[in-house]
Design a protein around this motif. Structure first.
Motif, mmCIF file in Angstrom:
data_model
loop_
_atom_site.group_PDB
_atom_site.id
_atom_site.type_symbol
_atom_site.label_atom_id
_atom_site.label_comp_id
_atom_site.label_asym_id
_atom_site.label_seq_id
_atom_site.Cartn_x
_atom_site.Cartn_y
_atom_site.Cartn_z
ATOM 1 N N PHE A 47 12.607 23.872 -13.905
ATOM 2 C CA PHE A 47 13.534 22.844 -13.452
ATOM 3 C C PHE A 47 13.343 21.649 -14.367
ATOM 4 O O PHE A 47 12.270 21.045 -14.380
ATOM 5 C CB PHE A 47 13.230 22.460 -12.002
ATOM 6 C CG PHE A 47 13.205 23.654 -11.087
ATOM 7 C CD1 PHE A 47 14.357 24.050 -10.418
ATOM 8 C CD2 PHE A 47 12.041 24.392 -10.910
ATOM 9 C CE1 PHE A 47 14.336 25.157 -9.585
ATOM 10 C CE2 PHE A 47 12.013 25.498 -10.077
ATOM 11 C CZ PHE A 47 13.166 25.879 -9.417
ATOM 12 N N GLN A 48 14.355 21.346 -15.190
ATOM 13 C CA GLN A 48 14.229 20.283 -16.181
ATOM 14 C C GLN A 48 15.204 19.156 -15.880
ATOM 15 O O GLN A 48 16.386 19.397 -15.666
ATOM 16 C CB GLN A 48 14.512 20.811 -17.586
ATOM 17 C CG GLN A 48 13.477 21.815 -18.038
ATOM 18 C CD GLN A 48 13.481 21.997 -19.531
ATOM 19 O OE1 GLN A 48 13.407 21.038 -20.280
ATOM 20 N NE2 GLN A 48 13.567 23.240 -19.971
ATOM 21 N N LEU A 49 14.690 17.940 -15.897
ATOM 22 C CA LEU A 49 15.533 16.771 -15.760
ATOM 23 C C LEU A 49 15.888 16.294 -17.165
ATOM 24 O O LEU A 49 15.000 15.988 -17.969
ATOM 25 C CB LEU A 49 14.814 15.680 -14.973
ATOM 26 C CG LEU A 49 15.649 14.450 -14.636
ATOM 27 C CD1 LEU A 49 16.878 14.825 -13.792
ATOM 28 C CD2 LEU A 49 14.795 13.425 -13.916
ATOM 29 N N MET A 50 17.196 16.274 -17.451
ATOM 30 C CA MET A 50 17.691 15.933 -18.779
ATOM 31 C C MET A 50 18.627 14.735 -18.657
ATOM 32 O O MET A 50 19.161 14.456 -17.583
ATOM 33 C CB MET A 50 18.447 17.120 -19.379
ATOM 34 C CG MET A 50 17.685 18.442 -19.352
ATOM 35 S SD MET A 50 16.161 18.426 -20.290
ATOM 36 C CE MET A 50 16.808 18.449 -21.954
ATOM 37 N N GLN A 51 18.846 14.045 -19.797
ATOM 38 C CA GLN A 51 19.731 12.889 -19.800
ATOM 39 C C GLN A 51 20.611 12.913 -21.042
ATOM 40 O O GLN A 51 20.124 13.177 -22.151
ATOM 41 C CB GLN A 51 18.914 11.608 -19.779
ATOM 42 C CG GLN A 51 19.734 10.351 -19.648
ATOM 43 C CD GLN A 51 18.855 9.133 -19.427
ATOM 44 O OE1 GLN A 51 17.721 9.082 -19.867
ATOM 45 N NE2 GLN A 51 19.394 8.158 -18.727
ATOM 46 N N THR A 52 21.895 12.649 -20.843
ATOM 47 C CA THR A 52 22.829 12.550 -21.962
ATOM 48 C C THR A 52 24.100 11.839 -21.504
ATOM 49 O O THR A 52 24.464 11.896 -20.335
ATOM 50 C CB THR A 52 23.183 13.927 -22.550
ATOM 51 O OG1 THR A 52 23.994 13.744 -23.716
ATOM 52 C CG2 THR A 52 23.906 14.809 -21.566
#
Length: 94
Positions: A47-52
């Motif tokens: 489970f990865q928290l990513m930002q863009t």
């Protein structure tokens, strides 16, 4: 914008960790990694928290891993943002 990415390892964790050790996360410019958690029992999900600001970058990243990983994506907000949107007060506020 934040995104919770659920990865399901198609052939177990070993091939994924081998590629990551050799090539890193292989993120396109403009896609940021914040943090991640791995299922403790079988280690076959991450489970990865990513930002863009450009969600199309997620597809670029997925294409680099889709032979080893299946992906689900959920746009998310922080609890503080959710509280502000509802107009509710935080616990302990007057």
């Amino acid at each position: 914008m934040l995104y919770m990415v659920v990865e399901r390892y198609l052939s177990g964790p070993e091939p994924v960790y081998e590629r990551a050790a050799a090539h890193g996360r292989m993120l396109p410019e403009g896609l940021g990694y914040i943090s991640s958690w791995v299922s403790a029992d079988s280690m076959d999900q991450c489970f990865q928290l990513m930002q863009t600001s450009d969600p199309a970058l997620l597809d670029v990243w997925f294409a680099r891993w889709d032979d080893l990983v299946g992906f689900e994506v959920y746009p998310v907000i922080t609890s503080a943002e959710a509280t502000a949107r509802t107009g509710a007060r935080s616990p302990g506020s007057p």
